[in-house]
Design an enzyme around this catalytic site. Structure first.
Site, PDB file in Angstrom:
ATOM      1  N   ARG A 151      12.577  14.768 -22.072  1.00 23.42           N
ATOM      2  CA  ARG A 151      13.340  13.791 -22.859  1.00 23.42           C
ATOM      3  C   ARG A 151      12.608  12.456 -22.996  1.00 23.42           C
ATOM      4  O   ARG A 151      12.490  11.910 -24.092  1.00 23.42           O
ATOM      5  CB  ARG A 151      14.706  13.559 -22.203  1.00 23.42           C
ATOM      6  N   ILE A 152      12.128  11.918 -21.872  1.00 21.61           N
ATOM      7  CA  ILE A 152      11.459  10.617 -21.926  1.00 21.61           C
ATOM      8  C   ILE A 152      10.098  10.747 -22.580  1.00 21.61           C
ATOM      9  O   ILE A 152       9.722   9.924 -23.419  1.00 21.61           O
ATOM     10  CB  ILE A 152      11.353  10.010 -20.514  1.00 21.61           C
ATOM     11  N   ALA A 230       5.069   5.562 -15.462  1.00 15.82           N
ATOM     12  CA  ALA A 230       6.421   5.005 -15.346  1.00 15.82           C
ATOM     13  C   ALA A 230       7.400   6.140 -15.048  1.00 15.82           C
ATOM     14  O   ALA A 230       8.577   6.055 -15.393  1.00 15.82           O
ATOM     15  CB  ALA A 230       6.809   4.274 -16.630  1.00 15.82           C
ATOM     16  N   ARG A 232       7.344   8.923 -11.797  1.00 19.04           N
ATOM     17  CA  ARG A 232       7.641   8.983 -10.372  1.00 19.04           C
ATOM     18  C   ARG A 232       6.357   8.696  -9.587  1.00 19.04           C
ATOM     19  O   ARG A 232       5.277   9.157  -9.953  1.00 19.04           O
ATOM     20  CB  ARG A 232       8.173  10.374  -9.978  1.00 19.04           C
ATOM     21  N   ASP A 256       4.389   1.441 -12.809  1.00 20.82           N
ATOM     22  CA  ASP A 256       5.758   0.985 -12.553  1.00 20.82           C
ATOM     23  C   ASP A 256       6.358   1.632 -11.315  1.00 20.82           C
ATOM     24  O   ASP A 256       7.387   1.183 -10.823  1.00 20.82           O
ATOM     25  CB  ASP A 256       6.651   1.290 -13.775  1.00 20.82           C
ATOM     26  N   GLU A 261       8.073   3.188  -1.889  1.00 24.15           N
ATOM     27  CA  GLU A 261       8.781   2.048  -2.465  1.00 24.15           C
ATOM     28  C   GLU A 261       9.824   1.537  -1.484  1.00 24.15           C
ATOM     29  O   GLU A 261      10.458   2.346  -0.782  1.00 24.15           O
ATOM     30  CB  GLU A 261       9.434   2.437  -3.794  1.00 24.15           C
ATOM     31  N   HIS A 279       9.157  -0.894 -10.272  1.00 27.78           N
ATOM     32  CA  HIS A 279      10.052   0.187 -10.708  1.00 27.78           C
ATOM     33  C   HIS A 279      11.161  -0.360 -11.620  1.00 27.78           C
ATOM     34  O   HIS A 279      12.356  -0.268 -11.320  1.00 27.78           O
ATOM     35  CB  HIS A 279      10.659   0.905  -9.507  1.00 27.78           C
TER      36      HIS A 279
END
Length: 529
Positions: A151-152, A230, A232, A256, A261, A279
């Site tokens: 989708r992205i 951007a 994972r 990103d 994290e 992120h």
């Protein structure tokens, strides 16, 4: 009558709260404080969280009236879906709330990297006017490689068309027809690495994609390439990127997400040609508002007993008791099928035979599709969105039922045809009073072996000594074999070894075994949740 109570455990968008307040009594609590959260759950019908509230078995047990847990976001790492399902609690999230924001962040990083925006800004606010030092490059007529066309990735590809770029993509689980609709050329990963001026990553993070863009990949790229992640952290090997930047094999990067994290210190920070962000992919007011309103609508539907499009699990009602034990089995068969196929099928048949077929088994088709796509897409795959994922990728799906099975009381099969005509099949059953899950067929090889968290399949030419070699290598590595079956079509013909092992076999050891026995197909499948 009093209104149903909805407990909001974290900050929710004003629009989302307004929707809830129309029909429910809305209460608030600090979900990160267990001493506050647990008592507040006693008489609530719905719980709304984001990422800070841990919804585990204790939380579910403390909420006698709880009907739905709603996560205002994409992931579900902080929600014990199994515990909720066992308690008959529906779990929903907002799977599409951030996809536009995430796609735009990838484009943002790409432009920032191309035009050296970050270092130029830093120099200027420190009193330095350095136009010539920060000369950049255009996107126009450049080749952009999209790694992962879900989708992205598809949204990124669509937006890149406006810049006059040539978009190529690598994704073994997207049909060429779908890519053609987007104006994207599908290719191999090696070809993408060699041709791309920009590479943007949009894959799910799993054992197959972890470290995918690493030292080996950076040996194949142009020295002028810029890499964007951007998606994972961990898909892009940060240490390998550091080495490539240091050696001048990569011109720049936009990052990103990080393997660990939060990250406030990284070797990548020493490079001016690397732009970084903490992120921020989903950090837009629009994404936050969509997350709030999407889960609010889902809560409304759930508490009114209506169909919930964003349901992650199947409600306890509506599924026959005889069918329920087949759900996790069928989902695992779908995952095994995808791993064996190595790509997406053009057609998938879900076959259900035996006594179970006397009931409505449509949910088993959904469970199979959920398994097929679980390790393929970044989104959380649900019983509701799985058919949509199949449709988007041009996969024909059929449910076939029959009264009897010659060998088993009940038999569930997932069969498919790949784009090149290859047929892949996997079948399983449940046996005994404990409904033990067994794998009983793979690609027409008949077997009987328990489904396990870690499985290995090796296909090779039948000849003496192979079993011993496989066992010896695994033994020397310290990998314990829990179960093994060797099946062949005929003496001296094709043979298949199916293994269950206690731990994951290291990739280099699996490669060594494959080369030693000259395997045609080598697959390792990790069925851990």
């Amino acid at each position: 009558m009093s209104k149903p109570a909805v407990l909001v455990a974290e900050k929710l968008s004003p629009a989302g709260l307004a929707l809830l307040e129309e029909d429910f009594e809305v209460r608030h609590v600090d979900g990160s404080d267990r001493s506050q959260l647990l008592p507040a759950l006693a008489d609530v019908d719905a719980l709304v969280v984001r990422s800070a509230t841990q919804v585990d078995a204790e939380v579910v047990a403390a909420a006698d009236r709880l009907q739905v847990v709603a996560r205002a976001g994409v992931g579900l790492d902080n929600v014990d879906v199994d515990a909720a399902t066992k308690a008959g609690v529906l779990v929903v999230n907002a799977p599409t709330s951030n996809i536009i924001s995430a796609a735009e962040q990838a484009i943002n990083l790409m432009l920032a990297s191309a035009r050296n925006t970050a270092p130029a800004h830093h120099a200027l606010v420190n009193g330095e006017w350095k136009r010539s030092k920060y000369t950049g490059v255009e996107l126009y007529e450049k080749t952009v490689g999209v790694v992962g066309l879900g989708r992205i990735g598809a949204l990124v590809a669509q937006r890149l068309q406006a810049f006059g770029t040539k978009v190529i993509a690598y994704d073994p689980f997207v049909q060429p027809a779908r890519a053609a609709q987007l104006g994207v050329e599908m290719t191999t990963l090696d070809d993408l690495l060699q041709r791309s001026d920009f590479i943007t990553i949009h894959l799910p993070k799993n054992k197959d994609t972890l470290g995918l863009i690493g030292d080996e990949a950076f040996e194949k790229v142009k020295p002028s390439v810029r890499v964007i992640n951007a998606a994972r952290g961990g898909i892009l090997d940060e240490d390998a990127l550091y080495r490539a930047l240091k050696a001048g094999r990569v011109a720049g990067a936009g990052i990103d997400v990080f393997t660990t994290e939060p990250t406030t210190d990284s070797p990548l920070f020493e490079f001016e040609n690397v732009v970084v962000a903490p992120h921020l992919g989903a950090s837009t007011s629009e994404a936050q508002e969509k997350a709030g309103t999407q889960v609010a609508r889902s809560v409304k539907l759930a508490l009114s007993g209506e169909f919930v499009p964003d349901a992650v699990n199947v409600q306890g009602t509506g599924v026959a008791e005889e069918v329920k034990p087949g759900l996790p089995l069928t989902e695992k068969l779908g995952r095994v099928f995808t791993s064996l196929a190595g790509t997406l099928a053009t057609r998938i048949d879900v076959e259900v035979h035996g006594e179970i077929a006397e009931h409505d088994v449509k949910v088993l088709e959904l469970a199979a599709l959920k398994g097929v796509f679980t390790d393929v897409v970044e989104d959380t795959v649900t019983f509701v969105n799985a058919p949509l994922l199949a449709k988007e990728r041009g996969v024909e799906v059929n449910l076939i039922t029959g009264e009897g099975s010659s060998d088993w009381r009940n038999l569930i099969s997932v069969r498919g045809v790949l784009a090149d005509g290859t047929r892949v099949s996997v079948s399983g059953t449940l046996t005994g009073p404990r409904q033990f899950e067994k794998l009983v067929e793979v690609n027409n090889y008949t077997m009987e072996i328990g489904l396990a968290e870690h499985m290995v399949f090796l296909s090779y030419e039948d000849r003496p000594g192979i079993v011993g070699r496989v066992g010896a290598v695994l033994g020397d590595t310290g990998v314990n074999i829990a179960g093994m079956q060797v099946i062949r079509d005929k003496e001296g013909g094709k043979a298949l070894i199916a293994l269950t092992v206690d731990t994951v076999v290291p990739d280099d050891i699996l490669t060594s075994i494959s080369e030693t026995i000259e395997a045609d197909i080598t697959r390792q499948i990790d069925l851990e949740d």
